[in-house]
Enzyme design. Structure first.
Site, PDB file in Angstrom:
ATOM      1  CB  CYS A  71      -0.928   0.014   1.214  1.00  0.00           C
ATOM      2  SG  CYS A  71      -0.025   0.087   2.765  1.00  0.00           S
ATOM      3  CG  ASP A 108      -0.285   3.325   3.995  1.00  0.00           C
ATOM      4  OD1 ASP A 108      -0.245   4.152   3.080  1.00  0.00           O
ATOM      5  OD2 ASP A 108      -1.334   2.822   4.421  1.00  0.00           O
ATOM      6  CB  CYS A 129      -4.934   3.220   6.039  1.00  0.00           C
ATOM      7  SG  CYS A 129      -4.486   1.803   7.045  1.00  0.00           S
ATOM      8  CB  CYS A 151      -2.958  -1.606   8.817  1.00  0.00           C
ATOM      9  SG  CYS A 151      -3.918  -1.711   7.292  1.00  0.00           S
TER      10      CYS A 151
HETATM   11 FE1  FES Z   1      -1.468   0.574   4.242  1.00  0.00          FE
HETATM   12 FE2  FES Z   1      -3.226   0.168   6.123  1.00  0.00          FE
HETATM   13  S1  FES Z   1      -3.595   0.208   3.994  1.00  0.00           S
HETATM   14  S2  FES Z   1      -1.107   0.380   6.341  1.00  0.00           S
END
Ligand code: FES
Length: 142
Positions: free
Chosen positions: A35, A37, A60, A104
């Site tokens: 993702c 992140d 997120c 996550c």
């Molecule tokens: Fe990337 Fe939650 S979608 S950490």
């Protein structure tokens, strides 16, 4: 039924321990390749006790809630306890996350481990690399 538990919403809306620590004893940063992140954890450690912990998460809501809960769970605890923190324990403390959001919470576990590894490295503390091997069962992350 709501997708997210009240605890997740609480830690998402009102995250604990957000920020940075100057001259931190350990800093860990991890990113999720899927993702994109990123999570960064800062630790202050005195006499083997985590006296302060802060986090920055570019991610997120589940990542923010997981980081917040994880910092609460390790603050004031010995390093050995923090090393044992798993994403499963964080998820349980949040009263669960949807299956597709479990990865996550893995970011929080791994960022803490990386910060502890940094602390060990900076202080010349010898450790078993296995401690920092990826134990997560989250396939999305590896
Ligand atoms: Fe990337 Fe939650 S979608 S950490």
């Amino acid at each position: 039924m709501a997708i997210y538990s009240e605890k997740v919403m609480d830690h998402f809306r009102n995250p604990r321990n957000v920020g940075t620590i100057e001259n931190a004893d350990g800093v860990g940063e991890v990113g999720n390749a899927v993702c994109g992140d990123i999570m960064k954890i800062y630790l202050k450690i005195d006499d083997d006790i985590i006296t302060d912990v802060k986090f920055e998460t570019f991610g997120c809501g589940s990542a923010i809630a997981s980081s917040s809960m994880a910092t609460v769970m390790i603050k004031g605890k010995p390093v050995s306890d923090a090393l044992k923190l798993t994403n499963k324990a964080v998820t349980e403390a949040l009263d669960g996350l949807p299956a597709h959001k479990l990865h996550c919470s893995v970011l929080a576990e791994e960022a803490i481990k990386m910060a502890l590894k940094d602390y060990y490295d900076k202080n010349g503390i010898v450790y078993d690399n296995e401690v920092f091997a990826k134990h997560s069962s989250c396939e999305a992350c590896h």
